[in-house]
Scaffold this motif. Structure first.
Motif: not given
Length: 368
Positions: A1-3, A24-32, A34-36, A57-62
């Motif tokens: 899933m991509k969020v 916390g949420l993003v870490h938990a999503m990535v463990r599942r 998900w692409h965040v 496992g996540a992408e932060i766009v500044l």
């Protein structure tokens, strides 16, 4: 899933409660699996206090210019399963327009500041993160606050489906740690200065400190004014980053939670600090608000104070009783209030929102 998320900040915990929750949420999503992707405007005051640069496992766009980043956001939305805009997102209205125009993703708004949002509306103020159509076009509206706030989101902002997604804790970050002498306290408090918390802080922290001059009291936070009424036995830690929270809490015999006035009036709005402190194994003393007993059992998992005398009484509680209470609260939080549990709840809500019908907003939250 991509969020895809358009939020206030995930990279800086300075002066806000959003960043730690999102981590916390993003870490938990990535463990599942998900692409965040998290979009954050790069503002100077958070840049100066940035305490996270990346999440595996996540992408932060500044970005510092919405028009420049908009094509990048559109490309991510084109293959997203879920798109979310949050309260106090600096580009919230523009981001919402972009999300609502996307054909593929489920469209969410997450209000992490529902009491403040509703209070501003009651005062007749416009919101920088919600446009003139309110929330009626979103498939799902999440609220950090339950109870009557859910009906207000429906009635005042047109939310078709409003559900609570309460605070939480990442137990990999917040857990018991070795105490530190510089954080040692009979009573501690973590919180950004807020004028609407000052009366309670005076009653539940400053007055007890004056009555117990032989005890050590410690405040950690940001934006405290120069004329704050410090005493000789109150020590101050300026902006405690999340990585230091476990040692801070673990150095406290008791820690205090004080709720913002709008949150306390509305109820059903547990601060993330409650769950963080419990996960670190420190006994908690809190002000009272409607719904508190749905998260912790007063007298068994948490102590509740209304006056300075209640705080002094709590300080007189014997160590064994405090340890039992802290252990019970930690057990409760690890079972019910982790970031992973909130992602479980979010996943169920996404399935509900994808269904053929839209249920009425949930008004009673005792079972959540």
């Amino acid at each position: 899933m991509k969020v895809v998320i358009f939020g206030l900040t995930i990279t800086s915990s300075w002066g806000n409660g959003h960043a730690t929750l999102w981590r916390g949420l993003v870490h938990a999503m990535v463990r599942r699996g998900w692409h965040v992707v998290f979009f954050e405007r790069d503002v100077p005051y958070y840049a100066r206090a940035r305490d996270l640069l990346a999440i595996d496992g996540a992408e932060i766009v500044l970005f510092d210019d919405w028009e420049a980043i908009e094509p990048v956001a559109q490309r991510h939305l084109a293959d997203a399963d879920v798109a979310m805009v949050t309260s106090y997102c600096p580009d919230g209205i523009a981001a919402a327009d972009l999300v609502l125009a996307a054909s593929r993703p489920l469209k969410l708004f997450y209000d992490l500041d529902t009491p403040a949002t509703l209070s501003a509306l009651q005062r007749g103020e416009s919101l920088s993160y919600i446009g003139p159509r309110g929330l009626e076009d979103f498939d799902l509206v999440l609220s950090y606050t339950g109870g009557e706030a859910l009906a207000a989101l429906r009635d005042r902002l047109g939310a078709r489906m409003a559900r609570p997604l309460f605070g939480h804790v990442d137990p990999d970050v917040h857990r018991p740690a070795e105490p530190r002498a510089d954080y040692r306290a009979a009573l501690s408090y973590i919180g950004t200065y807020a004028a609407d918390r000052q009366e309670a802080l005076v009653e539940l922290f400053l007055r007890p400190a004056r009555e117990r001059p032989q005890e050590r009291f410690v405040i950690a936070g940001a934006q405290y004014p120069q004329d704050f009424p410090w005493t000789d036995n109150i020590f101050f830690v300026y902006h405690l980053p999340p990585g230091e929270h476990p040692a801070f809490y673990s150095s406290s015999r008791l820690t205090l939670n004080i709720t913002r006035q709008a949150m306390a009036r509305m109820g059903w709005c547990p601060s993330g600090r409650l769950f963080e402190a419990a996960a670190c194994g420190v006994p908690i003393l809190s002000d009272a608000w409607a719904g508190l007993d749905a998260f912790f059992r007063p007298g068994q998992e948490i102590l509740v104070a209304a006056r300075a005398e209640d705080v002094v009484s709590a300080l007189d509680t014997d160590d064994a009783a405090l340890r039992r209470m802290a252990a019970a609260a930690r057990e409760r939080v690890l079972a019910e209030h982790t970031s992973a549990r909130r992602v479980d709840e979010l996943e169920a809500l996404l399935e509900e929102a994808r269904g053929p019908s839209r249920a009425a907003p949930m008004l009673q939250t005792e079972e959540n």
